[in-house]
Design a protein around this motif. Structure first.
Motif: not given
Length: 168
Positions: A64-83
């Motif tokens: 599950q952490g691998g899924i979340i790490a892979l998902l969070s390595n995208g500019q659009s996701v990081r922008e939406a998450m404000k990271v």
């Protein structure tokens, strides 16, 4: 720092980011989308406690952490998450790499993001039946063919750790 998952495991031991009870392709995107902000908040909390900035952080996740790490390595996701700019590097062990989208704008629908831009090493098990590697192989090859900084390793292992000989 090993960031603990937010919830006790459904199966009697360990921790989890989202429930595996009744998990299927229809409800998985929503569960992953709900877990992502918890994951990001916990990483940011540890960064604040230790004084380690994102540029000096590598996210490593298993299942599950691998899924979340892979998902969070995208500019659009990081922008939406404000990271911000993201982390220095990412590693995912035994992630599920994709499944059908659950509505427009739901980043959890496709785990390997088209705008992946940070180095990412993904391990899938050649003998794994829990998170079969074929889905990742296709998506990671497409990302690599587009010049994305992704590498894939496929040792002859299963998620439970059964060891084979060599690499596929």
């Amino acid at each position: 720092v090993s960031v603990p998952a937010a919830f006790e495991g459904d199966l009697g031991r360990g921790c989890q980011w989202f429930s595996v009870q009744g998990l299927d392709d229809a409800n998985r995107p929503g569960r992953v989308a709900e877990a992502l902000p918890l994951f990001v908040a916990e990483v940011q909390r540890w960064q604040a406690l230790t004084g380690v900035p994102p540029a000096a952080t590598a996210l490593v996740g298993f299942s599950q952490g691998g899924i979340i790490a892979l998902l969070s390595n995208g500019q659009s996701v990081r922008e939406a998450m404000k990271v911000g700019e993201g982390y220095n590097a990412y590693v995912s062990f035994y992630p599920l790499c994709g499944f059908s989208r659950n509505g427009a704008g739901n980043f959890a629908g496709e785990i390997v993001q088209d705008d992946l831009d940070r180095p990412h090493l993904v391990f899938t098990g050649g003998l794994d039946t829990e998170t079969p590697p074929e889905d990742c192989l296709k998506r990671l090859k497409q990302a690599a063919d587009k010049g994305k900084p992704v590498q894939h390793q496929r040792p002859r292992l299963a998620m439970g750790g059964e060891i084979g000989i060599g690499m596929d």
